[in-house]
Write a protein that holds these residues in place. Sequence first.
Motif, PDB file in Angstrom:
ATOM      1  N   THR A 105      47.075 -33.334  36.807  1.00 46.51           N
ATOM      2  CA  THR A 105      45.678 -33.222  37.243  1.00 46.51           C
ATOM      3  C   THR A 105      45.465 -31.766  37.614  1.00 46.51           C
ATOM      4  N   VAL A 106      44.229 -31.355  37.732  1.00 46.33           N
ATOM      5  CA  VAL A 106      43.942 -29.956  38.051  1.00 46.33           C
ATOM      6  C   VAL A 106      44.491 -29.568  39.416  1.00 46.33           C
ATOM      7  N   ALA A 107      44.677 -30.544  40.301  1.00 44.63           N
ATOM      8  CA  ALA A 107      45.199 -30.274  41.643  1.00 44.63           C
ATOM      9  C   ALA A 107      46.705 -30.462  41.738  1.00 44.63           C
ATOM     10  N   GLY A 108      47.365 -30.700  40.596  1.00 45.85           N
ATOM     11  CA  GLY A 108      48.807 -30.923  40.616  1.00 45.85           C
ATOM     12  C   GLY A 108      49.147 -32.338  40.196  1.00 45.85           C
ATOM     13  N   PRO A 109      50.441 -32.667  40.082  1.00 44.63           N
ATOM     14  CA  PRO A 109      50.844 -33.999  39.632  1.00 44.63           C
ATOM     15  C   PRO A 109      50.293 -35.102  40.533  1.00 44.63           C
ATOM     16  N   ALA A 110      49.921 -36.212  39.911  1.00 46.94           N
ATOM     17  CA  ALA A 110      49.405 -37.373  40.636  1.00 46.94           C
ATOM     18  C   ALA A 110      49.761 -38.619  39.838  1.00 46.94           C
ATOM     19  N   PRO A 111      49.697 -39.800  40.457  1.00 39.23           N
ATOM     20  CA  PRO A 111      49.972 -41.024  39.704  1.00 39.23           C
ATOM     21  C   PRO A 111      48.969 -41.218  38.567  1.00 39.23           C
ATOM     22  N   ALA A 112      49.409 -41.868  37.502  1.00 36.43           N
ATOM     23  CA  ALA A 112      48.538 -42.124  36.352  1.00 36.43           C
ATOM     24  C   ALA A 112      47.273 -42.867  36.757  1.00 36.43           C
ATOM     25  N   SER A 113      47.362 -43.682  37.802  1.00 37.79           N
ATOM     26  CA  SER A 113      46.183 -44.416  38.262  1.00 37.79           C
ATOM     27  C   SER A 113      45.066 -43.489  38.719  1.00 37.79           C
ATOM     28  N   PHE A 114      45.389 -42.222  39.011  1.00 33.76           N
ATOM     29  CA  PHE A 114      44.352 -41.247  39.387  1.00 33.76           C
ATOM     30  C   PHE A 114      43.249 -41.207  38.349  1.00 33.76           C
ATOM     31  N   TRP A 115      43.643 -41.161  37.068  1.00 36.36           N
ATOM     32  CA  TRP A 115      42.640 -40.999  36.016  1.00 36.36           C
ATOM     33  C   TRP A 115      41.833 -42.273  35.809  1.00 36.36           C
ATOM     34  N   LEU A 116      42.456 -43.432  36.008  1.00 34.61           N
ATOM     35  CA  LEU A 116      41.710 -44.679  35.916  1.00 34.61           C
ATOM     36  C   LEU A 116      40.716 -44.781  37.068  1.00 34.61           C
ATOM     37  N   ARG A 117      41.150 -44.406  38.239  1.00 30.87           N
ATOM     38  CA  ARG A 117      40.271 -44.417  39.409  1.00 30.87           C
ATOM     39  C   ARG A 117      39.103 -43.454  39.213  1.00 30.87           C
ATOM     40  N   GLN A 118      39.419 -42.251  38.741  1.00 35.31           N
ATOM     41  CA  GLN A 118      38.383 -41.248  38.509  1.00 35.31           C
ATOM     42  C   GLN A 118      37.355 -41.755  37.495  1.00 35.31           C
ATOM     43  N   ALA A 119      37.829 -42.312  36.399  1.00 37.61           N
ATOM     44  CA  ALA A 119      36.921 -42.794  35.356  1.00 37.61           C
ATOM     45  C   ALA A 119      36.068 -43.948  35.847  1.00 37.61           C
ATOM     46  N   THR A 120      36.662 -44.839  36.622  1.00 35.19           N
ATOM     47  CA  THR A 120      35.912 -45.994  37.136  1.00 35.19           C
ATOM     48  C   THR A 120      34.741 -45.540  37.995  1.00 35.19           C
ATOM     49  N   HIS A 121      34.998 -44.630  38.909  1.00 36.30           N
ATOM     50  CA  HIS A 121      33.939 -44.222  39.831  1.00 36.30           C
ATOM     51  C   HIS A 121      32.931 -43.294  39.158  1.00 36.30           C
ATOM     52  N   ASP A 122      33.393 -42.449  38.254  1.00 35.67           N
ATOM     53  CA  ASP A 122      32.468 -41.601  37.498  1.00 35.67           C
ATOM     54  C   ASP A 122      31.524 -42.459  36.665  1.00 35.67           C
ATOM     55  N   THR A 123      32.078 -43.488  36.029  1.00 33.69           N
ATOM     56  CA  THR A 123      31.250 -44.367  35.207  1.00 33.69           C
ATOM     57  C   THR A 123      30.266 -45.155  36.056  1.00 33.69           C
ATOM     58  N   ALA A 124      30.700 -45.598  37.242  1.00 30.63           N
ATOM     59  CA  ALA A 124      29.800 -46.345  38.123  1.00 30.63           C
ATOM     60  C   ALA A 124      28.595 -45.503  38.522  1.00 30.63           C
ATOM     61  N   VAL A 125      28.822 -44.241  38.838  1.00 24.17           N
ATOM     62  CA  VAL A 125      27.712 -43.373  39.227  1.00 24.17           C
ATOM     63  C   VAL A 125      26.797 -43.104  38.033  1.00 24.17           C
ATOM     64  N   HIS A 126      27.388 -42.905  36.858  1.00 23.36           N
ATOM     65  CA  HIS A 126      26.546 -42.666  35.684  1.00 23.36           C
ATOM     66  C   HIS A 126      25.826 -43.933  35.227  1.00 23.36           C
ATOM     67  N   ALA A 127      26.389 -45.089  35.518  1.00 19.57           N
ATOM     68  CA  ALA A 127      25.644 -46.328  35.254  1.00 19.57           C
ATOM     69  C   ALA A 127      24.401 -46.385  36.134  1.00 19.57           C
ATOM     70  N   ALA A 128      24.514 -45.871  37.357  1.00 15.77           N
ATOM     71  CA  ALA A 128      23.336 -45.778  38.219  1.00 15.77           C
ATOM     72  C   ALA A 128      22.328 -44.791  37.641  1.00 15.77           C
ATOM     73  N   ASP A 129      22.813 -43.651  37.120  1.00 14.74           N
ATOM     74  CA  ASP A 129      21.913 -42.695  36.465  1.00 14.74           C
ATOM     75  C   ASP A 129      21.112 -43.375  35.361  1.00 14.74           C
ATOM     76  N   ALA A 130      21.813 -44.147  34.536  1.00 14.12           N
ATOM     77  CA  ALA A 130      21.152 -44.817  33.420  1.00 14.12           C
ATOM     78  C   ALA A 130      20.143 -45.847  33.906  1.00 14.12           C
ATOM     79  N   ALA A 131      20.518 -46.602  34.933  1.00 12.22           N
ATOM     80  CA  ALA A 131      19.615 -47.629  35.459  1.00 12.22           C
ATOM     81  C   ALA A 131      18.365 -47.000  36.079  1.00 12.22           C
ATOM     82  N   LEU A 132      18.541 -45.895  36.787  1.00 11.07           N
ATOM     83  CA  LEU A 132      17.383 -45.217  37.383  1.00 11.07           C
ATOM     84  C   LEU A 132      16.467 -44.661  36.301  1.00 11.07           C
ATOM     85  N   LEU A 133      17.045 -44.135  35.224  1.00 12.45           N
ATOM     86  CA  LEU A 133      16.234 -43.638  34.115  1.00 12.45           C
ATOM     87  C   LEU A 133      15.461 -44.765  33.444  1.00 12.45           C
ATOM     88  N   ALA A 134      16.146 -45.876  33.198  1.00 13.62           N
ATOM     89  CA  ALA A 134      15.537 -46.985  32.470  1.00 13.62           C
ATOM     90  C   ALA A 134      14.670 -47.878  33.344  1.00 13.62           C
TER      91      ALA A 134
END
Length: 249
Positions: A105-134
């Motif tokens: 990761t950009v901050a140094g080694p981390a568990p692989a679950s870091f990227w799954l966690r990051q993607a989950t929360h990033d997608t949740a926020v962008h799903a809100a972006d889409a819902a607010l737009l639509a």
Amino acid sequence: MTQPHIDRLASGLLAQTAAFADAVDGTDWDAFVPTCPQWRLRVLVGHLGQAPRWAAGIVRGGPPGAVPDPHEARPPQDWRAWLLAGASELVTAVREVGPDAPVWTVAGPAPASFWLRQATHDTAVHAADAALLAGVPYTVEPDLAADAVTQLLELLSAPVTATLKPAVASLRGAGSIGLRPREESVEGWVITRTPTGVSWRRGPGTANVTATGPMQDLLLVLMRRLPPQRLTINGDGQLLDHWLAHSAL
């Protein structure tokens, strides 16, 4: 609260990816996204198709390479399946190597679950972006919203973050912020600003300003998707406004 189990993160990523796809179906892809004002919807679709695949490559041990440019993404005709396949690819990669396997990761080694966690929360926020737009309803479960807030605070309090995002250094100072979910099942947070950085803890406590509301609204206010007026604010509201102005990652 501990980090959600990999199965919970996986189900959350797939559900929020599907929610995003549902929201943008039939929406003008050339429209600018009000809560991501620099991006048109087609760019946001490209981001959610590219990002989990890029992360999956990192999890599998490949070099990170350049972050993919969502402006250059070309979603296929069956873009919904493309989005879901990208999310599934990341889930599979984390399961194959094991969620605790060390990865880049950009901050140094981390568990692989870091990227799954990051993607989950990033997608949740962008799903809100889409819902607010639509103009359609949006929902994220309180436990996932709470973990997204915890992850945000982990990143903002990491010493390397101010180096990567200089604006975050402006969070140093004095004063404390309390976050109080209305759901009894979710603990709150107390954030403390110090001259050397940000610290935080879970649980009750006094603060110079306290923001109270549904867990989903707390997340979306902290991510600057909803105005702070959606919450009940007690105390120094300017302190919360300053936090929101300098905590973008």
